[in-house]
Design a protein around this motif. Structure first.
Motif, mmCIF file in Angstrom:
data_model
loop_
_atom_site.group_PDB
_atom_site.id
_atom_site.type_symbol
_atom_site.label_atom_id
_atom_site.label_comp_id
_atom_site.label_asym_id
_atom_site.label_seq_id
_atom_site.Cartn_x
_atom_site.Cartn_y
_atom_site.Cartn_z
ATOM 1 N N LEU A 39 0.835 -1.208 0.000
ATOM 2 C CA LEU A 39 0.000 0.000 0.000
ATOM 3 C C LEU A 39 0.867 1.254 0.000
ATOM 4 O O LEU A 39 0.581 2.223 -0.710
ATOM 5 C CB LEU A 39 -0.933 0.014 1.213
ATOM 6 N N ALA A 40 1.928 1.225 0.789
ATOM 7 C CA ALA A 40 2.848 2.373 0.834
ATOM 8 C C ALA A 40 3.491 2.592 -0.530
ATOM 9 O O ALA A 40 3.650 3.734 -0.971
ATOM 10 C CB ALA A 40 3.912 2.148 1.907
ATOM 11 N N ARG A 41 3.837 1.506 -1.220
ATOM 12 C CA ARG A 41 4.448 1.620 -2.548
ATOM 13 C C ARG A 41 3.456 2.210 -3.556
ATOM 14 O O ARG A 41 3.833 3.020 -4.406
ATOM 15 C CB ARG A 41 4.958 0.273 -3.025
ATOM 16 N N ALA A 42 2.189 1.799 -3.464
ATOM 17 C CA ALA A 42 1.168 2.340 -4.370
ATOM 18 C C ALA A 42 1.005 3.839 -4.133
ATOM 19 O O ALA A 42 0.920 4.625 -5.085
ATOM 20 C CB ALA A 42 -0.157 1.609 -4.174
ATOM 21 N N LEU A 43 0.968 4.242 -2.873
ATOM 22 C CA LEU A 43 0.855 5.665 -2.548
ATOM 23 C C LEU A 43 2.104 6.424 -3.005
ATOM 24 O O LEU A 43 1.991 7.509 -3.595
ATOM 25 C CB LEU A 43 0.640 5.856 -1.048
ATOM 26 N N ALA A 44 3.272 5.858 -2.782
ATOM 27 C CA ALA A 44 4.522 6.509 -3.190
ATOM 28 C C ALA A 44 4.568 6.716 -4.699
ATOM 29 O O ALA A 44 5.038 7.755 -5.176
ATOM 30 C CB ALA A 44 5.723 5.690 -2.727
ATOM 31 N N ALA A 45 4.053 5.743 -5.458
ATOM 32 C CA ALA A 45 4.036 5.884 -6.923
ATOM 33 C C ALA A 45 3.171 7.068 -7.335
ATOM 34 O O ALA A 45 3.532 7.829 -8.243
ATOM 35 C CB ALA A 45 3.517 4.593 -7.573
ATOM 36 N N ALA A 46 2.039 7.242 -6.659
ATOM 37 C CA ALA A 46 1.152 8.366 -6.988
ATOM 38 C C ALA A 46 1.774 9.706 -6.605
ATOM 39 O O ALA A 46 1.615 10.696 -7.317
ATOM 40 C CB ALA A 46 -0.194 8.190 -6.289
ATOM 41 N N ILE A 47 2.487 9.716 -5.493
ATOM 42 C CA ILE A 47 3.120 10.964 -5.039
ATOM 43 C C ILE A 47 4.279 11.350 -5.952
ATOM 44 O O ILE A 47 4.468 12.516 -6.281
ATOM 45 C CB ILE A 47 3.599 10.828 -3.577
ATOM 46 N N ALA A 48 5.046 10.357 -6.398
ATOM 47 C CA ALA A 48 6.250 10.622 -7.190
ATOM 48 C C ALA A 48 5.958 11.063 -8.617
ATOM 49 O O ALA A 48 6.774 11.736 -9.238
ATOM 50 C CB ALA A 48 7.135 9.380 -7.213
ATOM 51 N N ASP A 49 4.797 10.707 -9.148
ATOM 52 C CA ASP A 49 4.457 11.007 -10.539
ATOM 53 C C ASP A 49 3.150 11.786 -10.552
ATOM 54 O O ASP A 49 2.131 11.282 -10.105
ATOM 55 C CB ASP A 49 4.311 9.693 -11.313
ATOM 56 N N ASP A 50 3.167 12.992 -11.075
ATOM 57 C CA ASP A 50 1.955 13.819 -11.024
ATOM 58 C C ASP A 50 0.973 13.537 -12.162
ATOM 59 O O ASP A 50 0.019 14.271 -12.368
ATOM 60 C CB ASP A 50 2.306 15.305 -10.965
ATOM 61 N N SER A 51 1.163 12.455 -12.871
ATOM 62 C CA SER A 51 0.251 12.075 -13.941
ATOM 63 C C SER A 51 -1.073 11.580 -13.361
ATOM 64 O O SER A 51 -1.088 10.753 -12.456
ATOM 65 C CB SER A 51 0.899 10.964 -14.781
ATOM 66 N N PRO A 52 -2.206 12.067 -13.886
ATOM 67 C CA PRO A 52 -3.505 11.572 -13.422
ATOM 68 C C PRO A 52 -3.650 10.061 -13.625
ATOM 69 O O PRO A 52 -4.282 9.381 -12.821
ATOM 70 C CB PRO A 52 -4.520 12.336 -14.275
ATOM 71 N N ALA A 53 -3.057 9.532 -14.674
ATOM 72 C CA ALA A 53 -3.139 8.089 -14.926
ATOM 73 C C ALA A 53 -2.437 7.307 -13.820
ATOM 74 O O ALA A 53 -2.934 6.261 -13.388
ATOM 75 C CB ALA A 53 -2.537 7.750 -16.289
ATOM 76 N N THR A 54 -1.301 7.791 -13.358
ATOM 77 C CA THR A 54 -0.579 7.115 -12.278
ATOM 78 C C THR A 54 -1.407 7.121 -11.007
ATOM 79 O O THR A 54 -1.482 6.120 -10.298
ATOM 80 C CB THR A 54 0.787 7.778 -12.032
ATOM 81 N N LEU A 55 -2.068 8.238 -10.719
ATOM 82 C CA LEU A 55 -2.937 8.318 -9.545
ATOM 83 C C LEU A 55 -4.085 7.319 -9.676
ATOM 84 O O LEU A 55 -4.409 6.606 -8.726
ATOM 85 C CB LEU A 55 -3.468 9.739 -9.363
ATOM 86 N N ASP A 56 -4.688 7.241 -10.848
ATOM 87 C CA ASP A 56 -5.794 6.306 -11.064
ATOM 88 C C ASP A 56 -5.345 4.860 -10.861
ATOM 89 O O ASP A 56 -6.010 4.083 -10.163
ATOM 90 C CB ASP A 56 -6.373 6.462 -12.474
ATOM 91 N N ILE A 57 -4.232 4.493 -11.472
ATOM 92 C CA ILE A 57 -3.723 3.125 -11.344
ATOM 93 C C ILE A 57 -3.322 2.839 -9.895
ATOM 94 O O ILE A 57 -3.626 1.765 -9.362
ATOM 95 C CB ILE A 57 -2.532 2.875 -12.294
#
Length: 163
Positions: A39-57
């Motif tokens: 879960l922390a890795r999923a959140l970190a991926a969203a924080i590190a990349d400001d792409s809306p697609a990354t947040l969605d995934i």
């Protein structure tokens, strides 16, 4: 990123703030370290990349991880061997894995196999790979979806994984 940059990112984007809130609330009730790390890795991926697609995934990955227990992860590891259905199937190739084949590979899943599979399908991490060729559940083949492969990868990237 340093702590200040993470904090700035969290408060600057409502979507990331919502995802962070969901992850934190879920993590407090999860005893499996592998799931908390994923879960922390999923959140970190969203924080590190400001792409809306990354947040969605990342949101989909986090939601799936929250809905998985150890038997689900074990079944996903077995399904990883199944050939997923491509956009253009070839009739000479067997796609997916029948439930009986999954249980043969991991007999410990036998008593709850159907329920476990239904949860994986509900979460979107497994999919029917028969291309509508059968209506009999016993003949249907299943494989990991693209999301399922991403979830399993996120779980495996966590320290101390048992899969």
């Amino acid at each position: 990123m340093d702590e200040d940059a993470v904090a700035d990112r969290l408060i600057s984007d409502d979507g990331i703030l919502e995802l962070a809130s969901r992850v934190i609330l879920a993590a407090q009730d999860i005893s499996v370290e592998q799931k908390r790390n994923a879960l922390a890795r999923a959140l970190a991926a969203a924080i590190a990349d400001d792409s809306p697609a990354t947040l969605d995934i990342s949101g989909l990955v986090a939601k799936a991880i929250m809905g998985l227990d150890a038997p689900h992860i074990r079944m996903m590891a077995v399904l990883e061997e199944a050939t997923p259905l491509p956009d253009r199937p070839d009739d000479s190739i067997k796609y997916g894995m029948r439930l009986s084949e999954i249980v043969a590979k991991d007999p410990g899943l036998a008593y709850g196999a159907y329920a476990i599979l239904r949860q994986l399908i509900y979460l979107g991490v497994a999919e029917d790979a028969t291309n509508g060729m059968t209506f009999l559940d016993s003949s249907r083949g299943y494989a990991l979806s693209g999301l399922g492969r991403k979830v399993l990868e996120t779980l495996r990237d966590s320290p101390d994984t048992g899969t």
